[in-house]
Design a protein around this motif. Structure first.
Motif, PDB file in Angstrom:
ATOM      1  N   THR A   1       2.293  -4.236   3.913  1.00  0.00           N
ATOM      2  CA  THR A   1       1.674  -4.944   2.894  1.00  0.00           C
ATOM      3  C   THR A   1       0.309  -5.435   3.114  1.00  0.00           C
ATOM      4  N   LYS A   2      -0.156  -5.927   2.066  1.00  0.00           N
ATOM      5  CA  LYS A   2      -1.601  -6.552   2.276  1.00  0.00           C
ATOM      6  C   LYS A   2      -1.569  -7.573   3.477  1.00  0.00           C
ATOM      7  N   SER A   3      -0.573  -8.411   3.527  1.00  0.00           N
ATOM      8  CA  SER A   3      -0.605  -9.573   4.614  1.00  0.00           C
ATOM      9  C   SER A   3      -0.334  -8.908   6.083  1.00  0.00           C
ATOM     10  N   GLY A   4      -0.225  -7.607   6.001  1.00  0.00           N
ATOM     11  CA  GLY A   4       0.135  -6.986   7.246  1.00  0.00           C
ATOM     12  C   GLY A   4       1.633  -6.901   7.906  1.00  0.00           C
ATOM     13  N   GLU A   5       2.450  -6.882   6.759  1.00  0.00           N
ATOM     14  CA  GLU A   5       4.028  -6.818   7.192  1.00  0.00           C
ATOM     15  C   GLU A   5       4.262  -5.210   7.105  1.00  0.00           C
TER      16      GLU A   5
ATOM     17  N   TYR B   1       0.791  -1.291  -0.019  1.00  0.00           N
ATOM     18  CA  TYR B   1       0.040   0.010   0.076  1.00  0.00           C
ATOM     19  C   TYR B   1       0.881   1.197  -0.069  1.00  0.00           C
ATOM     20  N   ARG B   2       0.631   2.133  -1.113  1.00  0.00           N
ATOM     21  CA  ARG B   2       1.460   3.325  -1.274  1.00  0.00           C
ATOM     22  C   ARG B   2       0.769   4.365  -0.333  1.00  0.00           C
TER      23      ARG B   2
END
Length: 367
Positions: free
Chosen positions: A320-324, A112-113
């Protein structure tokens, strides 16, 4: 995705994505018998298109418009109207994308920007087009400019609309130097020739540093008759504000004196009136051409704050989309100041609102 249409009687629907094969618009409600000049539409698109200077994105898009429906031309029509005319049916226009570089965005597919619509689109729809932002990209505004060009032809030659950049970063123009002709002589739409070098230096510094700058745009409409707009929920200034805030990267709108009105006294803010030779004259225009949601006949003056371009080369904190937790930077070709190319877009949105107001006024009072 809903809400791709704006306007009431002059209704515009835009469609398409940044990296799709094409984009465009459908205009519903354009009256019949309006001369529709493709070259005029193209001239406004040429003002918005990318790659015109080092201060905007170097994506090379010719933005050649194709009119697919709603316009008729034959020998008799051309003789009577001077060219093709609207038929009263929906006008559909198409603009092809020819210079997409989707690979530039492969690294942010699952990232995500910050400042972009990546997260908000994903959380709402569960899917997003990461190639240049898809539907959230400013590329969509090309269709608005095409629609605005038609709206200007509905308004006619008595109404003129012009826009200028009045501030980039923290550097504003000297209003005493305002010259509309100067906006066509520099890459910034700047009406003050003395400010141009300072903006060049600022944006060169931001661009080389991998960063960006925001801007303030002013748009004016002259020749708008008194009486357009409606009280309470149909105010022309609320319609204008809504249209301006729909533009990508817009973060604030003011009309007339705007936020400065809060620091004025009642006497200072009042647009006093006098009769001169039987004609009404206003002694100021702090209301920006609108009182009670209805046009006064003065110039309509709107200012729009555009945030710094979110796509920058410097790293910013995100997830990130996975939460990183990650650091992210945006590759590709981007405007160091997106506000520059927003000027034709703001003009177009004002034109669309005014064309809609004209038709609604005619529908209500028959004039």
């Amino acid at each position: 995705m809903s809400h791709n249409t704006f306007g009431h009687m002059f209704r515009v629907t835009t469609w398409g994505e940044s990296h799709g094969p094409s984009l465009g618009c459908v205009i519903d409600g354009c009256p019949p018998g309006i001369r529709i000049d493709r070259d005029t539409i193209q001239s406004y698109l040429d003002q918005r298109r990318p790659g015109t200077s080092r201060f905007v994105t170097q994506r090379q898009e010719p933005d050649q418009v194709k009119i697919l429906s709603g316009v008729f031309d034959d020998t008799e029509i051309s003789e009577e109207f001077g060219g093709p005319v609207s038929t009263g049916t929906p006008i559909s226009m198409l603009i092809e994308n020819v210079d997409q570089r989707s690979k530039d965005y492969s690294e942010i597919k699952d990232r995500y920007r910050p400042g972009h619509a990546d997260f908000s689109y994903d959380v709402k729809y569960g899917v997003r087009d990461y190639r240049g932002g898809g539907r959230s990209s400013a590329r969509e505004t090309a269709a608005r400019v095409a629609a605005g060009a038609v709206a200007r032809q509905v308004l006619g030659n008595d109404i003129s609309i012009g826009g200028a950049v009045v501030q980039i970063g923290d550097i504003g123009i000297n209003g005493d130097n305002w010259d509309w002709n100067e906006t066509q002589n520099n890459p910034f739409w700047c009406p003050d020739h003395e400010t141009v070098p300072a903006w060049e230096n600022l944006l060169d510094e931001r661009r080389k540093a991998g960063s960006s700058a925001g801007a303030v745009i002013e748009v004016r409409a002259s020749g708008v008759p008194a009486g357009w707009g409606a009280p309470i929920y149909g105010k022309i200034d609320s319609e204008i504000a809504s249209a301006m805030m729909s533009i990508n990267a817009a973060k604030g709108v003011e009309i007339g004196a705007g936020f400065r009105a809060a620091s004025l006294s009642g006497e200072e803010n009042a647009d006093e009136m006098r009769l001169q030779d039987g004609n009404l004259e206003f002694l100021s225009n702090n209301n920006g051409g609108v009182a009670g949601g209805i046009s006064t006949g003065q110039d309509i003056i709107v200012r729009l704050a555009i945030k710094p371009t979110s796509s920058i080369l410097n790293t910013t904190k995100s997830i990130t989309k996975s939460g990183e937790n990650i650091d992210v930077r945006t590759k590709g070709r981007h405007d160091p100041c997106v506000g520059i190319r927003a000027v034709p877009v703001a003009e177009a949105m004002l034109a669309c609102v005014l064309a809609d107001a004209k038709l609604r006024h005619r529908g209500q009072v028959g004039a």
